[in-house]
Write a protein that holds these residues in place. Structure first.
Motif, PDB file in Angstrom:
ATOM      1  N   ASN A   1     -12.594  12.198  -1.889  1.00 49.73           N
ATOM      2  CA  ASN A   1     -13.276  13.492  -1.913  1.00 49.73           C
ATOM      3  C   ASN A   1     -13.345  13.913  -3.374  1.00 49.73           C
ATOM      4  O   ASN A   1     -12.547  14.706  -3.849  1.00 49.73           O
ATOM      5  CB  ASN A   1     -12.509  14.507  -1.065  1.00 49.73           C
ATOM      6  CG  ASN A   1     -13.217  15.843  -0.937  1.00 49.73           C
ATOM      7  OD1 ASN A   1     -14.158  16.132  -1.674  1.00 49.73           O
ATOM      8  ND2 ASN A   1     -12.759  16.657  -0.007  1.00 49.73           N
ATOM      9  N   THR A   2     -14.296  13.318  -4.097  1.00 49.70           N
ATOM     10  CA  THR A   2     -14.340  13.501  -5.549  1.00 49.70           C
ATOM     11  C   THR A   2     -14.630  14.934  -5.953  1.00 49.70           C
ATOM     12  O   THR A   2     -14.248  15.357  -7.049  1.00 49.70           O
ATOM     13  CB  THR A   2     -15.390  12.576  -6.179  1.00 49.70           C
ATOM     14  OG1 THR A   2     -16.658  12.783  -5.530  1.00 49.70           O
ATOM     15  CG2 THR A   2     -14.978  11.113  -6.043  1.00 49.70           C
TER      16      THR A   2
ATOM     17  N   GLU B   1     -13.472  17.444  -4.216  1.00 54.32           N
ATOM     18  CA  GLU B   1     -12.384  18.220  -3.608  1.00 54.32           C
ATOM     19  C   GLU B   1     -12.938  19.372  -2.774  1.00 54.32           C
ATOM     20  O   GLU B   1     -12.470  20.512  -2.849  1.00 54.32           O
ATOM     21  CB  GLU B   1     -11.404  18.698  -4.678  1.00 54.32           C
ATOM     22  CG  GLU B   1     -10.781  17.521  -5.440  1.00 54.32           C
ATOM     23  CD  GLU B   1      -9.604  17.913  -6.304  1.00 54.32           C
ATOM     24  OE1 GLU B   1      -8.695  18.590  -5.780  1.00 54.32           O
ATOM     25  OE2 GLU B   1      -9.590  17.535  -7.480  1.00 54.32           O
ATOM     26  N   GLU B   2     -13.916  19.049  -1.945  1.00 57.13           N
ATOM     27  CA  GLU B   2     -14.540  20.037  -1.063  1.00 57.13           C
ATOM     28  C   GLU B   2     -13.672  20.233   0.180  1.00 57.13           C
ATOM     29  O   GLU B   2     -13.367  19.263   0.878  1.00 57.13           O
ATOM     30  CB  GLU B   2     -15.932  19.575  -0.662  1.00 57.13           C
ATOM     31  CG  GLU B   2     -16.879  19.380  -1.840  1.00 57.13           C
ATOM     32  CD  GLU B   2     -18.169  18.714  -1.429  1.00 57.13           C
ATOM     33  OE1 GLU B   2     -19.138  19.441  -1.122  1.00 57.13           O
ATOM     34  OE2 GLU B   2     -18.210  17.472  -1.395  1.00 57.13           O
TER      35      GLU B   2
ATOM     36  N   ALA C   1      -8.161  13.352  -2.392  1.00 55.18           N
ATOM     37  CA  ALA C   1      -8.429  13.927  -3.709  1.00 55.18           C
ATOM     38  C   ALA C   1      -8.192  12.870  -4.785  1.00 55.18           C
ATOM     39  O   ALA C   1      -7.285  12.038  -4.653  1.00 55.18           O
ATOM     40  CB  ALA C   1      -7.534  15.133  -3.949  1.00 55.18           C
TER      41      ALA C   1
ATOM     42  N   THR D   1      -6.738  12.929  -7.596  1.00 57.02           N
ATOM     43  CA  THR D   1      -5.383  12.917  -8.160  1.00 57.02           C
ATOM     44  C   THR D   1      -4.370  12.263  -7.222  1.00 57.02           C
ATOM     45  O   THR D   1      -3.282  11.875  -7.663  1.00 57.02           O
ATOM     46  CB  THR D   1      -4.926  14.350  -8.475  1.00 57.02           C
ATOM     47  OG1 THR D   1      -5.052  15.149  -7.287  1.00 57.02           O
ATOM     48  CG2 THR D   1      -5.769  14.956  -9.592  1.00 57.02           C
ATOM     49  N   GLU D   2      -4.708  12.142  -5.949  1.00 58.74           N
ATOM     50  CA  GLU D   2      -3.801  11.553  -4.967  1.00 58.74           C
ATOM     51  C   GLU D   2      -4.187  10.121  -4.595  1.00 58.74           C
ATOM     52  O   GLU D   2      -3.486   9.469  -3.802  1.00 58.74           O
ATOM     53  CB  GLU D   2      -3.774  12.420  -3.702  1.00 58.74           C
ATOM     54  CG  GLU D   2      -3.298  13.845  -3.944  1.00 58.74           C
ATOM     55  CD  GLU D   2      -3.431  14.718  -2.714  1.00 58.74           C
ATOM     56  OE1 GLU D   2      -3.866  14.205  -1.658  1.00 58.74           O
ATOM     57  OE2 GLU D   2      -3.108  15.914  -2.812  1.00 58.74           O
TER      58      GLU D   2
ATOM     59  N   CYS E   1     -17.294   7.066  -1.762  1.00 56.27           N
ATOM     60  CA  CYS E   1     -17.412   8.487  -2.093  1.00 56.27           C
ATOM     61  C   CYS E   1     -18.778   9.022  -1.695  1.00 56.27           C
ATOM     62  O   CYS E   1     -19.763   8.276  -1.616  1.00 56.27           O
ATOM     63  CB  CYS E   1     -17.138   8.751  -3.565  1.00 56.27           C
ATOM     64  SG  CYS E   1     -18.533   8.422  -4.671  1.00 56.27           S
TER      65      CYS E   1
ATOM     66  N   HIS F   1     -19.326  11.694 -10.397  1.00 51.91           N
ATOM     67  CA  HIS F   1     -18.549  11.326  -9.218  1.00 51.91           C
ATOM     68  C   HIS F   1     -18.512   9.805  -9.049  1.00 51.91           C
ATOM     69  O   HIS F   1     -17.480   9.232  -8.700  1.00 51.91           O
ATOM     70  CB  HIS F   1     -19.140  11.995  -7.980  1.00 51.91           C
ATOM     71  CG  HIS F   1     -19.065  13.487  -8.017  1.00 51.91           C
ATOM     72  ND1 HIS F   1     -17.962  14.192  -7.584  1.00 51.91           N
ATOM     73  CD2 HIS F   1     -19.946  14.416  -8.473  1.00 51.91           C
ATOM     74  CE1 HIS F   1     -18.169  15.486  -7.758  1.00 51.91           C
ATOM     75  NE2 HIS F   1     -19.371  15.645  -8.281  1.00 51.91           N
TER      76      HIS F   1
END
Length: 241
Positions: free
Chosen positions: A149-150, A152-153, A160, A162-163, A184, A195
């Protein structure tokens, strides 16, 4: 089986559906030409890009002309819809490959593993657990893509950025899943290139060879940024009602 499917195609159809069916090979040819151009501009071999023709909401008679024109890889959003049309088509036309590109409920993992050749929407531990269980009990091993979820919607599935590293490591180490790549879907109102670039960067640092990104409106950009799988529907099948 092939005879029954061809008979279904020959049955009377609404005029708009007949017109759509006649248009399909032309749409596929145009997409193939665009892919070839994008690959040439990116200095990539055409063979490195898999076209996933998104056939969701279209029935077997609408899909058949695309199969007969040479397309072999298709994408579906829902397990139940895919079950209603693809077993017959795959029996009649051996060698077809069907990918699940939509979200997957954990309780549908058994059916998904049995039917699909790739699942592009791995995005949570409970699904990893269900897939690992089915991999142990079935002989099939679909390719697995982790969905990012590039943007972060909050309304959209996916991990995400970062995760992502930790989740991919967990898929491999905790659940024993072989992850083939990343997928993505950029936010609708964002430029897709950042993205796509982020997805490619995460894939590279995790040693993932496959990247599923790019749709009808932006697949040329995705190819330039390293996509190995592009998901194209409306440019081939027309707009859905």
């Amino acid at each position: 089986m092939k005879q029954s499917i061809d008979f279904e195609l020959a049955a009377p159809m609404a005029s708009e559906n007949a017109s759509l069916t006649e248009h399909l090979p032309t749409g596929l040819a145009a997409v193939e030409e665009a892919i070839a151009r994008a690959c040439k501009e990116a200095r990539r071999d055409r063979a490195t890009v898999t076209l996933v023709a998104v056939s969701k909401t279209f029935d077997a008679p609408a899909i058949l002309p695309v199969i007969k024109a040479g397309q072999g890889v298709f994408g579906e959003n829902r397990v139940q819809e895919a079950k209603s049309k693809w077993p017959g088509l795959m029996s009649a036309y051996p060698g077809l490959s069907v990918h699940l590109i939509g979200p997957l409920q954990s309780n549908k993992a058994k059916e998904a593993v049995a039917l699909f050749d790739a699942i592009h929407s791995v995005d949570r531990p409970s699904l990893c657990e269900a897939l690992a269980r089915e991999f142990r009990s079935q002989s099939r091993r679909p390719q697995l893509f982790v969905q990012l979820n590039t943007g972060e919607e909050p309304q959209k599935a996916g991990i995400a950025p970062t995760e992502a590293d930790g989740f991919i490591a967990s898929c491999r180490e905790k659940y024993g899943l072989e992850i083939s790549g990343l997928m993505c879907i950029p936010p609708v109102n964002d430029a897709p290139a950042p993205h796509f670039a982020l997805t490619a960067k995460i894939a590279a640092r995790n040693g993932l060879a496959n990247i599923s990104m790019g749709m009808s409106a932006d697949f040329a950009i995705a190819i330039a940024m390293g996509a190995t799988h592009i998901r194209v529907g409306s440019a081939i099948f027309g707009h859905r009602g």
